[in-house]
Design an enzyme around this catalytic site. Structure first.
Site, mmCIF file in Angstrom:
data_model
loop_
_atom_site.group_PDB
_atom_site.id
_atom_site.type_symbol
_atom_site.label_atom_id
_atom_site.label_comp_id
_atom_site.label_asym_id
_atom_site.label_seq_id
_atom_site.Cartn_x
_atom_site.Cartn_y
_atom_site.Cartn_z
ATOM 1 N N ARG A 68 0.835 -1.207 0.000
ATOM 2 C CA ARG A 68 0.000 0.000 0.000
ATOM 3 C C ARG A 68 0.870 1.256 0.000
ATOM 4 O O ARG A 68 0.526 2.257 -0.611
ATOM 5 C CB ARG A 68 -0.943 -0.016 1.202
ATOM 6 C CG ARG A 68 -1.948 -1.159 1.099
ATOM 7 C CD ARG A 68 -2.880 -1.198 2.269
ATOM 8 N NE ARG A 68 -3.765 -0.024 2.292
ATOM 9 C CZ ARG A 68 -4.593 0.264 3.280
ATOM 10 N NH1 ARG A 68 -4.655 -0.523 4.338
ATOM 11 N NH2 ARG A 68 -5.352 1.328 3.238
ATOM 12 N N GLN A 100 -11.280 8.436 7.615
ATOM 13 C CA GLN A 100 -10.959 7.044 7.951
ATOM 14 C C GLN A 100 -9.828 6.555 7.061
ATOM 15 O O GLN A 100 -9.351 5.443 7.207
ATOM 16 C CB GLN A 100 -12.190 6.151 7.722
ATOM 17 C CG GLN A 100 -13.383 6.522 8.555
ATOM 18 C CD GLN A 100 -14.654 5.878 8.029
ATOM 19 O OE1 GLN A 100 -15.008 4.769 8.417
ATOM 20 N NE2 GLN A 100 -15.349 6.541 7.139
ATOM 21 N N ASP A 103 -4.312 6.991 3.746
ATOM 22 C CA ASP A 103 -3.423 7.238 2.596
ATOM 23 C C ASP A 103 -2.735 8.599 2.613
ATOM 24 O O ASP A 103 -1.849 8.861 1.787
ATOM 25 C CB ASP A 103 -4.207 7.062 1.279
ATOM 26 C CG ASP A 103 -5.470 7.932 1.217
ATOM 27 O OD1 ASP A 103 -5.432 9.088 1.672
ATOM 28 O OD2 ASP A 103 -6.489 7.442 0.693
ATOM 29 N N HIS A 118 -7.986 6.635 11.692
ATOM 30 C CA HIS A 118 -7.513 5.245 11.545
ATOM 31 C C HIS A 118 -5.997 5.161 11.353
ATOM 32 O O HIS A 118 -5.477 4.100 11.015
ATOM 33 C CB HIS A 118 -8.243 4.545 10.393
ATOM 34 C CG HIS A 118 -9.668 4.214 10.727
ATOM 35 N ND1 HIS A 118 -10.578 3.751 9.805
ATOM 36 C CD2 HIS A 118 -10.345 4.280 11.897
ATOM 37 C CE1 HIS A 118 -11.744 3.545 10.393
ATOM 38 N NE2 HIS A 118 -11.633 3.873 11.660
ATOM 39 N N SER A 200 -18.841 3.642 3.382
ATOM 40 C CA SER A 200 -19.936 2.667 3.376
ATOM 41 C C SER A 200 -20.753 2.712 4.656
ATOM 42 O O SER A 200 -21.784 2.058 4.751
ATOM 43 C CB SER A 200 -19.362 1.265 3.185
ATOM 44 O OG SER A 200 -18.508 0.954 4.273
HETATM 45 P P1 OAD Z 1 -15.553 1.171 2.104
HETATM 46 O O1 OAD Z 1 -14.727 0.479 1.085
HETATM 47 O O2 OAD Z 1 -16.284 0.345 3.110
HETATM 48 O O3 OAD Z 1 -16.648 2.075 1.378
HETATM 49 C C1 OAD Z 1 -16.337 2.945 0.333
HETATM 50 C C2 OAD Z 1 -17.638 3.618 -0.140
HETATM 51 O O4 OAD Z 1 -17.276 4.579 -1.118
HETATM 52 C C3 OAD Z 1 -18.647 2.659 -0.762
HETATM 53 O O5 OAD Z 1 -19.927 2.912 -0.172
HETATM 54 C C4 OAD Z 1 -18.639 3.051 -2.257
HETATM 55 O O6 OAD Z 1 -19.926 2.989 -2.824
HETATM 56 C C5 OAD Z 1 -18.188 4.491 -2.187
HETATM 57 N N1 OAD Z 1 -17.443 4.964 -3.368
HETATM 58 C C6 OAD Z 1 -16.628 4.271 -4.218
HETATM 59 N N2 OAD Z 1 -16.093 5.079 -5.136
HETATM 60 C C7 OAD Z 1 -16.574 6.325 -4.881
HETATM 61 C C8 OAD Z 1 -16.385 7.601 -5.474
HETATM 62 N N3 OAD Z 1 -15.585 7.782 -6.523
HETATM 63 N N4 OAD Z 1 -17.059 8.659 -4.944
HETATM 64 C C9 OAD Z 1 -17.868 8.496 -3.876
HETATM 65 N N5 OAD Z 1 -18.092 7.318 -3.271
HETATM 66 C C10 OAD Z 1 -17.459 6.252 -3.765
HETATM 67 O O7 OAD Z 1 -14.607 2.227 2.821
HETATM 68 P P2 OAD Z 1 -14.772 2.980 4.206
HETATM 69 O O8 OAD Z 1 -16.198 3.346 4.486
HETATM 70 O O9 OAD Z 1 -13.764 4.052 4.224
HETATM 71 O O10 OAD Z 1 -10.740 0.663 8.547
HETATM 72 O O11 OAD Z 1 -14.347 1.868 5.230
HETATM 73 C C11 OAD Z 1 -14.260 2.222 6.561
HETATM 74 C C12 OAD Z 1 -13.147 1.486 7.234
HETATM 75 O O12 OAD Z 1 -13.310 0.096 6.993
HETATM 76 C C13 OAD Z 1 -11.762 1.762 6.690
HETATM 77 O O13 OAD Z 1 -11.190 2.932 7.208
HETATM 78 C C14 OAD Z 1 -11.004 0.554 7.140
HETATM 79 C C15 OAD Z 1 -12.032 -0.522 6.856
HETATM 80 O O14 OAD Z 1 -12.059 -1.544 7.720
HETATM 81 C C16 OAD Z 1 -9.517 0.347 8.997
HETATM 82 O O15 OAD Z 1 -8.607 0.013 8.278
HETATM 83 C C17 OAD Z 1 -9.383 0.462 10.471
#
Ligand code: OAD
Length: 251
Positions: A68, A100, A103, A118, A200
């Protein structure tokens, strides 16, 4: 659902609290966690992102984060990141960004009022001693030995370095919660907007921030590619890519 050109009016009384997730970095070329082909598909979470996984196989964990690190170094902030950096310049103390994402692209875009709840991909810390986290872009491959802490080594111990990331089963930094509470308190003198983008809504406690903001009187907005798990907790949902929506969201 408001149309894709919906705008959040922003004036001198407006406070904006933003929460971002992996979706905001998708257009920079960083895979999200749960989309098809996402990060967790190649590696089981508990193996590469938990204290137990690190105890079992620190080299595997380091090779996951090294990959990463390598990939992230070639990625740049996209127009969504830049829009949030511009909003911070405009609002100053009336802006706070919680991410969260590990990067560091918000940092690269110029945001400073930033809580990376995070952790940070380009920092490491010792798994044993109290040495503070330090900047670290080094990569370690699965074939080599996991890196040792130089401070521990000097004391004759063998502390392992680890990425400065909050893993599953670990607690978030309580200072971040205090800063969020302090911001919500200050926002009572004006009008508060809470915006979540590219997340998400499936990971606690970030997914409950919307409720905390609502309780503080916030208007709640969500920008996401698809309706996420907690979409019904927001008053406004703008469906689409954050790199396209965020640059024209603030009036
Ligand atoms: P997710 O991968 O769970 O969700 C990403 C969301 O972004 C999804 O709902 C997609 O539909 C949406 N998405 C994708 N491309 C997009 C775009 N171009 N514009 C807008 N939305 C878009 O990621 P997170 O919610 O960040 O934790 O996940 C939360 C945490 O879960 C992360 O920080 C990580 C993971 O476990 C740790 O590592 C502690």
């Amino acid at each position: 659902m408001p149309p894709a050109h919906a705008q959040i009016p922003v004036d001198d009384e407006t406070y904006v609290l933003v929460l971002t997730g992996a979706g905001v970095s998708a257009e920079s070329g960083i895979p999200t966690f749960r989309d098809l082909g996402g990060l967790w598909e190649q590696y089981p979470v508990e193996q590469v992102a938990s204290p137990q996984g690190f105890r079992d196989d620190p080299q595997l964990v380091w090779s996951f984060y090294s990959e990463r690190r390598r990939r992230g170094l070639t990625c740049q902030p996209n127009p969504g990141h830049l829009a949030l950096a511009a909003l911070e310049r405009r609002l100053g103390e009336r802006f706070l960004l919680i991410t969260q994402n590990v990067d560091e692209l918000h940092r690269k875009a110029g945001n400073q009022r930033l809580l990376e709840i995070h952790g940070r991909l380009y920092q490491s810390r010792c798994a044993h001693c109290q040495r503070p986290p330090f900047d670290d872009e080094r990569c370690y491959d699965a074939s080599g030995a996991p890196p040792l802490c130089e401070v521990c080594e000097a004391g004759g111990r063998m502390g392992l370095l680890r990425p400065h990331i909050v893993w599953f089963g670990e607690l978030l930094d309580p200072r971040h919660f205090l800063e969020i509470e302090e911001f919500l308190e200050r926002s009572r003198s004006g009008r508060l907007v809470f915006l979540a983008a590219g997340t998400s809504g499936s990971v606690f406690p970030a997914n409950t921030l919307v409720d905390q903001a609502r309780a503080a009187g916030a208007e709640t907005w969500l920008v996401n590619a698809e309706p996420p798990d907690n979409a019904q907790r927001f008053e406004r949902f703008v469906q689409g890519r954050s790199g396209e929506i965020l640059p024209r969201l603030f009036g």
